[in-house]
Design a protein around this motif. Structure first.
Motif, PDB file in Angstrom:
ATOM      1  N   ARG A  56       0.820  -1.208   0.000  1.00  0.00           N
ATOM      2  CA  ARG A  56       0.000   0.000   0.000  1.00  0.00           C
ATOM      3  C   ARG A  56       0.856   1.262   0.000  1.00  0.00           C
ATOM      4  O   ARG A  56       0.410   2.330  -0.398  1.00  0.00           O
ATOM      5  CB  ARG A  56      -0.891   0.036   1.254  1.00  0.00           C
ATOM      6  N   GLN A  60       4.474   5.930  -1.864  1.00  0.00           N
ATOM      7  CA  GLN A  60       4.743   6.902  -0.801  1.00  0.00           C
ATOM      8  C   GLN A  60       6.142   6.729  -0.204  1.00  0.00           C
ATOM      9  O   GLN A  60       6.863   7.705   0.016  1.00  0.00           O
ATOM     10  CB  GLN A  60       3.672   6.727   0.283  1.00  0.00           C
ATOM     11  N   GLU A 174     -11.159  24.688  13.265  1.00  0.00           N
ATOM     12  CA  GLU A 174     -10.528  23.599  12.514  1.00  0.00           C
ATOM     13  C   GLU A 174     -10.640  23.832  11.006  1.00  0.00           C
ATOM     14  O   GLU A 174      -9.747  23.471  10.243  1.00  0.00           O
ATOM     15  CB  GLU A 174     -11.133  22.262  12.952  1.00  0.00           C
ATOM     16  N   TYR A 175     -11.731  24.446  10.605  1.00  0.00           N
ATOM     17  CA  TYR A 175     -11.905  24.802   9.193  1.00  0.00           C
ATOM     18  C   TYR A 175     -10.819  25.779   8.759  1.00  0.00           C
ATOM     19  O   TYR A 175     -10.157  25.599   7.735  1.00  0.00           O
ATOM     20  CB  TYR A 175     -13.291  25.422   9.014  1.00  0.00           C
ATOM     21  N   ARG A 178      -7.403  24.069   8.572  1.00  0.00           N
ATOM     22  CA  ARG A 178      -7.251  23.282   7.345  1.00  0.00           C
ATOM     23  C   ARG A 178      -7.011  24.177   6.142  1.00  0.00           C
ATOM     24  O   ARG A 178      -6.135  23.902   5.326  1.00  0.00           O
ATOM     25  CB  ARG A 178      -8.530  22.473   7.112  1.00  0.00           C
ATOM     26  N   ARG A 179      -7.786  25.246   6.053  1.00  0.00           N
ATOM     27  CA  ARG A 179      -7.645  26.146   4.909  1.00  0.00           C
ATOM     28  C   ARG A 179      -6.258  26.791   4.908  1.00  0.00           C
ATOM     29  O   ARG A 179      -5.737  27.145   3.855  1.00  0.00           O
ATOM     30  CB  ARG A 179      -8.725  27.222   4.915  1.00  0.00           C
TER      31      ARG A 179
ATOM     32  N   LEU B 167      -6.688  19.843   0.138  1.00  0.00           N
ATOM     33  CA  LEU B 167      -6.959  20.089   1.560  1.00  0.00           C
ATOM     34  C   LEU B 167      -8.062  21.124   1.777  1.00  0.00           C
ATOM     35  O   LEU B 167      -8.678  21.146   2.853  1.00  0.00           O
ATOM     36  CB  LEU B 167      -5.685  20.424   2.339  1.00  0.00           C
ATOM     37  N   GLU B 168      -8.351  21.930   0.772  1.00  0.00           N
ATOM     38  CA  GLU B 168      -9.510  22.821   0.903  1.00  0.00           C
ATOM     39  C   GLU B 168     -10.811  22.012   0.837  1.00  0.00           C
ATOM     40  O   GLU B 168     -11.783  22.323   1.528  1.00  0.00           O
ATOM     41  CB  GLU B 168      -9.480  23.893  -0.200  1.00  0.00           C
ATOM     42  N   ALA B 170     -11.015  18.905   1.867  1.00  0.00           N
ATOM     43  CA  ALA B 170     -11.060  18.253   3.174  1.00  0.00           C
ATOM     44  C   ALA B 170     -11.542  19.228   4.246  1.00  0.00           C
ATOM     45  O   ALA B 170     -12.333  18.861   5.123  1.00  0.00           O
ATOM     46  CB  ALA B 170      -9.681  17.692   3.528  1.00  0.00           C
ATOM     47  N   ALA B 171     -11.064  20.477   4.169  1.00  0.00           N
ATOM     48  CA  ALA B 171     -11.447  21.485   5.168  1.00  0.00           C
ATOM     49  C   ALA B 171     -12.957  21.698   5.162  1.00  0.00           C
ATOM     50  O   ALA B 171     -13.598  21.754   6.215  1.00  0.00           O
ATOM     51  CB  ALA B 171     -10.725  22.806   4.893  1.00  0.00           C
ATOM     52  N   GLU B 174     -14.720  18.613   6.602  1.00  0.00           N
ATOM     53  CA  GLU B 174     -14.537  18.462   8.045  1.00  0.00           C
ATOM     54  C   GLU B 174     -15.292  19.546   8.820  1.00  0.00           C
ATOM     55  O   GLU B 174     -15.786  19.306   9.921  1.00  0.00           O
ATOM     56  CB  GLU B 174     -13.036  18.455   8.375  1.00  0.00           C
ATOM     57  N   GLU B 188      -7.503  10.365   8.992  1.00  0.00           N
ATOM     58  CA  GLU B 188      -7.118  11.517   8.182  1.00  0.00           C
ATOM     59  C   GLU B 188      -7.796  11.441   6.821  1.00  0.00           C
ATOM     60  O   GLU B 188      -7.637  10.455   6.097  1.00  0.00           O
ATOM     61  CB  GLU B 188      -5.599  11.555   8.009  1.00  0.00           C
ATOM     62  N   THR B 189      -8.542  12.460   6.500  1.00  0.00           N
ATOM     63  CA  THR B 189      -9.316  12.481   5.263  1.00  0.00           C
ATOM     64  C   THR B 189      -8.421  12.287   4.040  1.00  0.00           C
ATOM     65  O   THR B 189      -7.381  12.938   3.912  1.00  0.00           O
ATOM     66  CB  THR B 189     -10.063  13.829   5.152  1.00  0.00           C
ATOM     67  N   LEU B 199      -2.517   6.603  -5.029  1.00  0.00           N
ATOM     68  CA  LEU B 199      -2.027   6.330  -3.675  1.00  0.00           C
ATOM     69  C   LEU B 199      -3.194   5.853  -2.827  1.00  0.00           C
ATOM     70  O   LEU B 199      -4.083   6.636  -2.510  1.00  0.00           O
ATOM     71  CB  LEU B 199      -1.448   7.601  -3.026  1.00  0.00           C
ATOM     72  N   PRO B 200      -3.220   4.592  -2.430  1.00  0.00           N
ATOM     73  CA  PRO B 200      -4.368   4.109  -1.648  1.00  0.00           C
ATOM     74  C   PRO B 200      -4.583   4.916  -0.355  1.00  0.00           C
ATOM     75  O   PRO B 200      -5.679   4.979   0.153  1.00  0.00           O
ATOM     76  CB  PRO B 200      -4.002   2.663  -1.349  1.00  0.00           C
ATOM     77  N   HIS B 201      -3.499   5.530   0.178  1.00  0.00           N
ATOM     78  CA  HIS B 201      -3.635   6.338   1.391  1.00  0.00           C
ATOM     79  C   HIS B 201      -3.228   7.781   1.135  1.00  0.00           C
ATOM     80  O   HIS B 201      -2.461   8.370   1.904  1.00  0.00           O
ATOM     81  CB  HIS B 201      -2.814   5.747   2.540  1.00  0.00           C
ATOM     82  N   ARG B 203      -3.571  11.049   1.680  1.00  0.00           N
ATOM     83  CA  ARG B 203      -4.170  12.088   2.529  1.00  0.00           C
ATOM     84  C   ARG B 203      -4.234  13.411   1.778  1.00  0.00           C
ATOM     85  O   ARG B 203      -3.334  13.728   1.005  1.00  0.00           O
ATOM     86  CB  ARG B 203      -3.316  12.254   3.794  1.00  0.00           C
ATOM     87  N   ALA B 204      -5.288  14.160   2.021  1.00  0.00           N
ATOM     88  CA  ALA B 204      -5.470  15.447   1.355  1.00  0.00           C
ATOM     89  C   ALA B 204      -4.208  16.285   1.500  1.00  0.00           C
ATOM     90  O   ALA B 204      -3.694  16.459   2.603  1.00  0.00           O
ATOM     91  CB  ALA B 204      -6.669  16.174   1.965  1.00  0.00           C
TER      92      ALA B 204
END
Lengths: 358, 358
Positions: A56, A60, A174-175, A178-179, B167-168, B170-171, B174, B188-189, B199-201, B203-204
């Protein structure tokens, strides 16, 4: 960077007469290799570093890993490492394990997979000890994470108003985090209003903000590094008793900050905060320790607590976060992150600490 | 509810001739006692349940804990439990530990704190085994968490557009999750666009969404229970090759769903998905397992993977999430959560699975 860290580790391994160390704690693997996957083991010998993971993480691992060979296999990573030792090393070998992280089950599986010529030796905090002293690249990353956290506080203040739910405040924070590029929060956001402010770990709930203190304790993760800060605000018009209570905690926090410098113990820093609160008759309401190290993990060495003998050194990064909590009534906590210097400390958290009223 | 669970556990302990079990894995402690704090140990004997924690959690423990006595102490919770055993039980005693969770270090500290009349016995998955079968209260909680997750997908679709950062997206997701009452995301989103969809994992990240697949894998935690779902959307006008690739994964997912029922093994479910992808020439691109149990933890028993012999039973809740990934090119994954029933399964995730194009 990982290369210098691995060199330091090899020196410590040599002192302990270890020929190899099996690194299984994820943040230690990341520290040494750059890999951020969640299923891996890093085997460090006197001349090799090999990262074991599974299919997996192939792409990465190839993108992230520096100064280590990547091996992809199907077995559990630590068993892959055992197989590698089996096949590639001759003769007796002392293999360190991270006893504070490896489970009893994994140790037992590892033992079964290794030949008897390999002696498994528990080690404690070997890499965590190195990690206490942040190098220049780490300090730069931490500064950025802390600055992001400080910048976010204005959104917390804006979101807090009578009637809003604690978790709506957390959602807004949290928003914005993230932004602004945070990978995640470094722990579950604490927004604890009114009586809930007396819960030192009052995670944001569906409770609504009313009159009184609101403890806001939060942090972000940015490029792998954590921030951590607490501010306590007041909704409504604080009584002089409320103001005095707040001031006592702030004075304790300032006293602890003033005590920080290379050469004193973390226990002395804790004592500086505790002594001040004792003077104000609040000693019994300060129910946790004064702080902790922060870096790739939100809680790492050193502990800043009563009786701790660890001596502060330049490059350590710790929180200073005394608080006082009267169950069923109210609580206040104020927290900064600081980097220890020869003569004092650099306060990393830039947000003001006068009592904000809303 | 915890009371019935403790009764079941005591029956299993009796079968294993254990007089006591030291529960240290946090989700197991929560399952048995309701306590959600992060520093605790639960000692279960044939007639008592005692939760050990520290002063930070006094108020929270008194509010949350059911069917167990709460003891507040200063030592590590498992050492408090050892002291209790020392003082309160006479004669030989077989004490189970959770070998998959307790560290080598903690086991060693526990051994030192216990008298020699106490034999420490490793146990594996004793409580996890009980937790595989969700009771009615748990199924109700899981349905709510999954429904919240499904409802959030529209916000993901709305946020995805060419040029937006992963990541926006995701933000936004979330933020809406928090506002809707989620305590946190369950992991983790993953928002992985274009080549990153392989990529199976994935992350944003700060990468921007362009033309191609976007894998969206996310979940919430609601009242302690996790949700988990994946949908893959397409930005732009998909070629027939893209559509065929998507359809192959969807067909594999449907084949796996159709295979689920009480009495078959999880390995057979995995095989159903794998067989379909093999027919389409994609067997080598399905690099992970078909699914996993979900409950208080995002990954729990049973594993739904090649060769697994665990037999499905009514009340088990698992994910069905085959995928196919061509490194450097693209990837697709589609995932639902299902509750196993006598004759099939209840698909909990209500979001449609036709290819959404943006």
């Amino acid at each position: 960077m990982p290369n210098a860290r691995v060199r330091q580790l090899r020196a410590v391994m040599a002192e302990s007469a270890l020929q190899a160390l099996l690194v299984t704690h994820l943040s230690n693997v990341r520290y040494l290799s750059g890999f951020t996957g969640s299923s891996c083991a890093l085997l460090v010998t006197h001349d090799r570093s090999i990262l074991f993971t599974d299919g997996r993480y192939r792409t990465q691992a190839n993108e992230e890993v520096e100064h280590a060979r990547v091996v992809i296999g199907k077995k559990a990573p630590s068993i892959q490492a055992a197989d590698w030792i089996n096949g590639r090393t001759p003769g007796p070998l002392a293999l360190g394990i991270e006893a504070e992280h490896l489970t009893v089950f994994s140790r037992s599986a590892l033992r079964k997979a290794l030949p008897s010529r390999v002696e498994i030796r528990p080690t404690a905090s070997m890499i965590e000890h190195l990690r206490m002293i942040k190098d220049a690249a780490e300090l730069a990353s931490i500064r950025k994470a802390v600055q992001l956290g400080s910048n976010l506080f204005k959104h917390v203040v804006k979101a807090i108003r009578p009637g809003v739910k604690e978790l709506e405040v957390a959602a807004e924070l949290e928003y914005q985090a993230r932004r602004a590029g945070a990978e995640a929060m470094s722990f579950e956001t604490i927004i604890a209003a009114g009586k809930r402010s007396a819960l030192p770990h009052g995670r944001a709930s569906a409770a609504r903000v009313g009159r009184g203190f609101v403890v806001c304790d939060f942090g972000v993760i940015l490029a792998g590094y954590c921030s951590d800060m607490t501010r306590t605000v007041y909704v409504g018009n604080p009584s002089s008793a409320s103001r005095n209570f707040y001031q006592a905690v702030l004075d304790a926090q300032q006293a602890a900050l003033a005590s920080v410098r290379a050469g004193i113990s973390t226990g002395e820093v804790d004592e500086a905060a505790r002594k001040l609160l004792k003077k104000r008759g609040l000693a019994n309401f300060f129910t946790h320790s004064t702080g902790h190290g922060v870096g790739l993990e939100i809680h790492e060495a050193p502990r800043v607590a009563a009786g701790q003998k660890e001596i502060l050194k330049p490059g350590m990064v710790i929180t200073i976060e005394p608080g006082a909590y009267v169950p069923g009534k109210w609580g206040v906590r104020i927290e900064d992150m600081v980097a220890v210097t020869e003569r004092g400390c650099e306060i990393l958290t830039s947000t003001g600490k006068e009592l904000v009223t809303i």
